[in-house]
Design a protein around this motif. Structure first.
Motif, mmCIF file in Angstrom:
data_model
loop_
_atom_site.group_PDB
_atom_site.id
_atom_site.type_symbol
_atom_site.label_atom_id
_atom_site.label_comp_id
_atom_site.label_asym_id
_atom_site.label_seq_id
_atom_site.Cartn_x
_atom_site.Cartn_y
_atom_site.Cartn_z
ATOM 1 N N ILE A 186 0.839 -1.206 0.000
ATOM 2 C CA ILE A 186 0.000 0.000 0.000
ATOM 3 C C ILE A 186 0.871 1.252 0.000
ATOM 4 C CG2 ILE A 186 -1.694 1.318 1.333
ATOM 5 C CD1 ILE A 186 -2.858 -1.426 2.220
ATOM 6 N N GLU A 187 1.938 1.237 0.794
ATOM 7 C CA GLU A 187 2.851 2.381 0.805
ATOM 8 C C GLU A 187 3.406 2.641 -0.602
ATOM 9 O OE1 GLU A 187 5.731 1.344 3.790
ATOM 10 O OE2 GLU A 187 4.423 1.989 5.434
ATOM 11 N N THR A 188 3.777 1.584 -1.294
ATOM 12 C CA THR A 188 4.295 1.718 -2.656
ATOM 13 C C THR A 188 3.211 2.246 -3.590
ATOM 14 O OG1 THR A 188 5.886 -0.068 -2.302
ATOM 15 C CG2 THR A 188 5.335 0.465 -4.589
ATOM 16 N N ALA A 189 2.010 1.666 -3.500
ATOM 17 C CA ALA A 189 0.910 2.060 -4.390
ATOM 18 C C ALA A 189 0.517 3.522 -4.204
ATOM 19 C CB ALA A 189 -0.294 1.151 -4.158
ATOM 20 N N LEU A 190 0.688 4.038 -2.999
ATOM 21 C CA LEU A 190 0.236 5.401 -2.705
ATOM 22 C C LEU A 190 1.363 6.426 -2.613
ATOM 23 C CD1 LEU A 190 -2.546 4.644 -0.050
ATOM 24 C CD2 LEU A 190 -2.804 5.064 -2.505
ATOM 25 N N SER A 191 2.562 6.026 -2.981
ATOM 26 C CA SER A 191 3.712 6.918 -2.797
ATOM 27 C C SER A 191 3.593 8.245 -3.553
ATOM 28 C CB SER A 191 5.006 6.203 -3.197
ATOM 29 O OG SER A 191 4.957 5.863 -4.575
ATOM 30 N N ALA A 192 2.867 8.263 -4.651
ATOM 31 C CA ALA A 192 2.751 9.505 -5.431
ATOM 32 C C ALA A 192 1.392 10.180 -5.244
ATOM 33 C CB ALA A 192 2.982 9.202 -6.911
ATOM 34 N N THR A 193 0.694 9.844 -4.172
ATOM 35 C CA THR A 193 -0.634 10.425 -3.924
ATOM 36 C C THR A 193 -0.567 11.374 -2.733
ATOM 37 O OG1 THR A 193 -1.415 8.782 -2.309
ATOM 38 C CG2 THR A 193 -1.638 8.215 -4.660
#
Length: 195
Positions: A56-63
């Motif tokens: 999840i941290e990876t998936a949301l890193s650019a949000t």
């Protein structure tokens, strides 16, 4: 100010793999949820992680989402993740949406309608409903946060809402997406957008 807490600490047992990082359009399942909340103008989006924290941290890193970790995720219910989220919200927040991380079908007009309902006439609880069934995201105002923070197992969020039926303003919506989430591979295959 209205914030959003996204409950995303589950273990994805029935899916068999971390479901929140599965592809959804040009992002991921969790990325789609956050994108819709951001498009609604929510500046404080807090995602409470647990089982698939790194993914999840990876998936949301650019949000724009902030992350909080529920250390009790393996043996806890959604209420525990909501409690973690409530502790992390800014002091200026007056109400928060409670959204599900595995509900990428979340629709911008529904989110906006729940928020607008609160802005026009503040209520302590605003819950979207489809054919008399409660769904997500629902809104809870600050006056209820201390009670939510004190809930203990086996009490659930459903129990909390059941106790406060008289305080709920129901917002009828014309879509059943507020009721559907992704629990199994069949759910994901049925719900994912065509490429």
């Amino acid at each position: 100010m209205i914030a959003a807490i996204v409950l995303a600490a589950g273990l994805s047992r029935r899916m068999g793999r971390p479901k929140l990082s599965l592809p959804w359009r040009d992002t991921t399942v969790i990325g789609q949820v956050v994108a819709v909340l951001a498009a609604a103008g929510i500046n404080e989006i807090l995602v409470v992680t647990g089982g698939a924290r790194k993914e999840i941290e990876t998936a949301l890193s650019a949000t724009p989402a902030r992350l909080a970790f529920n250390p009790r995720f393996e043996a806890s219910e959604m209420v525990d993740s909501l409690q973690v989220g409530l502790e992390e919200l800014s002091s200026t927040v007056q109400a928060t949406l409670v959204a599900l991380g595995d509900q990428p079908q979340i629709q911008l007009p529904v989110v906006q309608a729940v928020m607008q309902s609160y802005i026009e006439q503040p209520a302590r609880l605003i819950v979207p409903s489809y054919q008399m069934k409660r769904g997500h995201p629902w809104l809870v105002a600050r006056p209820f946060w201390s009670e939510l923070s004190q809930l203990r197992s086996p009490e659930t969020l459903r129990d909390f809402l059941g106790r406060h039926v008289a305080d709920i303003r129901y917002l009828p919506v014309a879509t059943d997406t507020i009721l559907r989430d992704l629990d199994t591979p069949a759910d994901y295959e049925r719900e994912k957008p065509a490429v």
